[in-house]
Design a protein around this motif. Sequence first.
Motif, mmCIF file in Angstrom:
data_model
loop_
_atom_site.group_PDB
_atom_site.id
_atom_site.type_symbol
_atom_site.label_atom_id
_atom_site.label_comp_id
_atom_site.label_asym_id
_atom_site.label_seq_id
_atom_site.Cartn_x
_atom_site.Cartn_y
_atom_site.Cartn_z
ATOM 1 N N ILE A 261 44.354 33.895 40.217
ATOM 2 C CA ILE A 261 43.787 33.869 38.875
ATOM 3 C C ILE A 261 42.300 33.562 38.989
ATOM 4 N N THR A 262 41.466 34.436 38.415
ATOM 5 C CA THR A 262 40.023 34.273 38.549
ATOM 6 C C THR A 262 39.361 34.126 37.183
ATOM 7 N N GLN A 263 38.151 33.572 37.202
ATOM 8 C CA GLN A 263 37.269 33.592 36.044
ATOM 9 C C GLN A 263 35.845 33.392 36.557
ATOM 10 N N ALA A 264 34.893 34.060 35.913
ATOM 11 C CA ALA A 264 33.510 34.072 36.411
ATOM 12 C C ALA A 264 32.542 33.407 35.444
ATOM 13 N N GLU A 265 32.853 32.153 35.058
ATOM 14 C CA GLU A 265 31.960 31.397 34.191
ATOM 15 C C GLU A 265 31.664 32.189 32.924
ATOM 16 N N MET A 266 30.393 32.356 32.527
ATOM 17 C CA MET A 266 30.072 33.131 31.326
ATOM 18 C C MET A 266 28.625 33.634 31.406
ATOM 19 N N GLY A 267 28.286 34.533 30.486
ATOM 20 C CA GLY A 267 26.901 34.961 30.354
ATOM 21 C C GLY A 267 26.379 35.851 31.457
ATOM 22 N N GLY A 268 27.256 36.297 32.368
ATOM 23 C CA GLY A 268 26.800 37.140 33.462
ATOM 24 C C GLY A 268 26.079 36.387 34.571
ATOM 25 N N HIS A 269 26.181 35.057 34.571
ATOM 26 C CA HIS A 269 25.571 34.269 35.641
ATOM 27 C C HIS A 269 26.289 34.476 36.965
ATOM 28 N N VAL A 270 27.600 34.710 36.864
ATOM 29 C CA VAL A 270 28.459 34.839 38.038
ATOM 30 C C VAL A 270 29.302 36.105 37.894
ATOM 31 N N LEU A 271 29.543 36.798 38.987
ATOM 32 C CA LEU A 271 30.492 37.901 39.025
ATOM 33 C C LEU A 271 31.567 37.578 40.053
ATOM 34 N N SER A 272 32.792 37.985 39.768
ATOM 35 C CA SER A 272 33.886 37.826 40.733
ATOM 36 C C SER A 272 33.987 39.095 41.565
ATOM 37 N N ARG A 273 33.811 38.964 42.869
ATOM 38 C CA ARG A 273 34.018 40.086 43.803
ATOM 39 C C ARG A 273 35.434 39.973 44.365
ATOM 40 N N ILE A 274 36.230 40.972 44.087
ATOM 41 C CA ILE A 274 37.651 40.932 44.427
ATOM 42 C C ILE A 274 37.981 42.076 45.381
ATOM 43 N N PRO B 23 48.674 51.831 52.982
ATOM 44 C CA PRO B 23 48.326 53.250 52.820
ATOM 45 C C PRO B 23 49.541 54.153 52.602
ATOM 46 N N ASP B 24 50.722 53.696 53.005
ATOM 47 C CA ASP B 24 51.926 54.519 52.854
ATOM 48 C C ASP B 24 52.626 54.240 51.521
ATOM 49 N N SER B 25 52.942 52.978 51.264
ATOM 50 C CA SER B 25 53.666 52.637 50.038
ATOM 51 C C SER B 25 52.745 52.525 48.829
ATOM 52 N N ARG B 26 51.434 52.370 49.084
ATOM 53 C CA ARG B 26 50.428 52.159 48.032
ATOM 54 C C ARG B 26 50.651 50.832 47.287
ATOM 55 N N LEU B 27 51.336 49.892 47.934
ATOM 56 C CA LEU B 27 51.576 48.597 47.315
ATOM 57 C C LEU B 27 50.536 47.580 47.778
ATOM 58 N N LEU B 28 50.301 46.599 46.929
ATOM 59 C CA LEU B 28 49.300 45.576 47.210
ATOM 60 C C LEU B 28 49.778 44.638 48.309
ATOM 61 N N ARG B 29 48.939 44.476 49.335
ATOM 62 C CA ARG B 29 49.265 43.569 50.440
ATOM 63 C C ARG B 29 48.590 42.208 50.302
ATOM 64 N N ASP B 30 47.303 42.232 49.899
ATOM 65 C CA ASP B 30 46.547 40.975 49.925
ATOM 66 C C ASP B 30 45.412 41.036 48.908
ATOM 67 N N ILE B 31 45.012 39.839 48.433
ATOM 68 C CA ILE B 31 43.921 39.704 47.473
ATOM 69 C C ILE B 31 42.974 38.624 47.979
ATOM 70 N N SER B 32 41.686 38.899 47.961
ATOM 71 C CA SER B 32 40.698 37.862 48.245
ATOM 72 C C SER B 32 39.611 37.926 47.175
ATOM 73 N N VAL B 33 39.107 36.744 46.798
ATOM 74 C CA VAL B 33 38.138 36.648 45.706
ATOM 75 C C VAL B 33 36.949 35.806 46.145
ATOM 76 N N ARG B 34 35.780 36.230 45.694
ATOM 77 C CA ARG B 34 34.578 35.420 45.938
ATOM 78 C C ARG B 34 33.712 35.446 44.689
ATOM 79 N N ASN B 35 33.516 34.293 44.051
ATOM 80 C CA ASN B 35 32.623 34.195 42.899
ATOM 81 C C ASN B 35 31.180 34.086 43.392
ATOM 82 N N VAL B 36 30.333 34.986 42.915
ATOM 83 C CA VAL B 36 28.970 35.112 43.424
ATOM 84 C C VAL B 36 27.966 34.845 42.318
#
Length: 561
Positions: A293-306, A312-325
């Motif tokens: 679960i992510t949130q990037a503060e407000m006002g465009g000060h921060v963006l979440s890079r996800i 590649p075969d099943s097209r299912l999600l394997r992993d998620i990583s997030v970095r608030n910048v």
Amino acid sequence: MKNYLRPLCLALAAASLMSGCATRPAAPLELNVVALNDFHGHLEGGKFNYTVNGRQTTVHAGGIDVIGAALQAWRKEDRELMFVGAGDLVGGTPALSSMWADEASLTALSMLGMNASSAGNHEFDQGRAELLRQQHGGCDSHRADKACKLDPDYRGASFTYLAANVIDTATGKTLLPAYKIEEAKGVKVGYIGAVLKDTPSVVLASGIKGLAFLDEADAINKALVEVRAKGATVFVVLIHEGGHTDEAFNEPDCKNLKGPIVSIAKRLDPELKLIISGHTHTGFQCKVDGRTITQAEMGGHVLSRIKLLVDPDSRLLRDISVRNVVLTPGEYPADPRMAAYLQQVKQRSEAVLARPVARLGAKVVTRKLNDAGEAPLGNLIADAVLDATKAQGVQVAFMNTGGMRKDLEAGDNLVATYGQAQVVLPFSNTIVVMDMTGAQLRAVLEQQWIRKHADSNAAMLHPSRGFTYRWDGARPRGQRVVPGSVKLDGVAIDEARIYRVAANNFLAEGGDGFAAFAEASNKRDTQILDLDAFVRYLAASDRSGKPAGSSAVAGRVETTK
């Protein structure tokens, strides 16, 4: 014997090698998503205060020029990058945006290549018709003084607003699309949007007439069935509801998230692993029961890079990583197109926003509440509303805390500009006059503590001059106003007597949980904008030689807590 065995061994070795290559898993596909929330029309950058490892830091961050530079650089790394939002992109905006009916912000976000965003409660501030106009374009608006003034051919936002849980009761269908499917690197990604179900408590009732705001989790789960049937294999929730944590905005996989978004997340389908949230203006990148679960503060000060890693075969999600910048100017090569657009809007706005309004009695008139729940800015606005309506017999006026978006700040010469006044009251609310009994006045005061966050004084009302009362925080809710303490011009109110009252149309319709205002009688919308009344009051006070505004509260509200 050896001559026969050698070719056999070589063949077996080759087969073994080929078998190993065949079973080695293929590299996952990498999908990149960038998210922001609660942009609130902040076309220009501003101060961003944050604490990491106990150290407080203040930087200048955000602005559409800086966001554009970052997205331009990140798209060079991945040209199929997706840019999404989690609501409140507009509404409660600075003057640079609000003076153009927020069309400048929607155009800027479209130029930035936004794909989709959930609607937020502020998207409904001006009513359903204006929301649909902002989405689809056109100039037919109740804000005729602002709509299509920046661009006479406003064509609407190019991105799609989503709200799976907002239903038009006349048709039974969603007012806005429930979802949008985007394709990147051959993978169909389904974005499902929702807005907090409590939206009716924080927007004008008349503006959302005929709309039902349903349970967020139920609506999202229902939409997922259709999204899955249309071939999407990766799913992302965009929801304008959030939470809080005492962890740093960029703490990896934070664990202490609390608030409404947690209970919503726990009721979602197990396939919904990524939730991009908003509403609470908090930065976090947390894990809750295996979900991100992510949130990037407000006002465009921060963006979440996800970053999403997809099989590649099943097209299912394997992993998620997030970095608030944090988006600080100069970090990436400039985006000339966004820089030019910002400059264009500023030049068009400058003459109006820089117009001097009046000299103030203080350099800063703050909206910060004291222990009793009173603020100097609330005193000032309530007095302005009273002054604008006293010819209509109004005896007391009220201002709500949530309606004051910024402090009123003047320069060193104490002269406030129109832009500084407009940023205080950006909602274009009108003033409504009404009749209320003394009993209803006492009831409305008690309703200040009804809402869940009431102990923070966030729902306090600010009365005009002459109206005073005292409350006791040790008493139970519904009984906190001290008996006999509610007075008008020093005389205790008579519960059976009728008083003429003024407030903005949001409050008059029962907004912020003040149901007693909704029950008032003999209502009349004066069509006077609260901002116009405010500016006129400041100017008149200056002309009289008694500049309005103070750095201290007027002492109209007392507490014994």
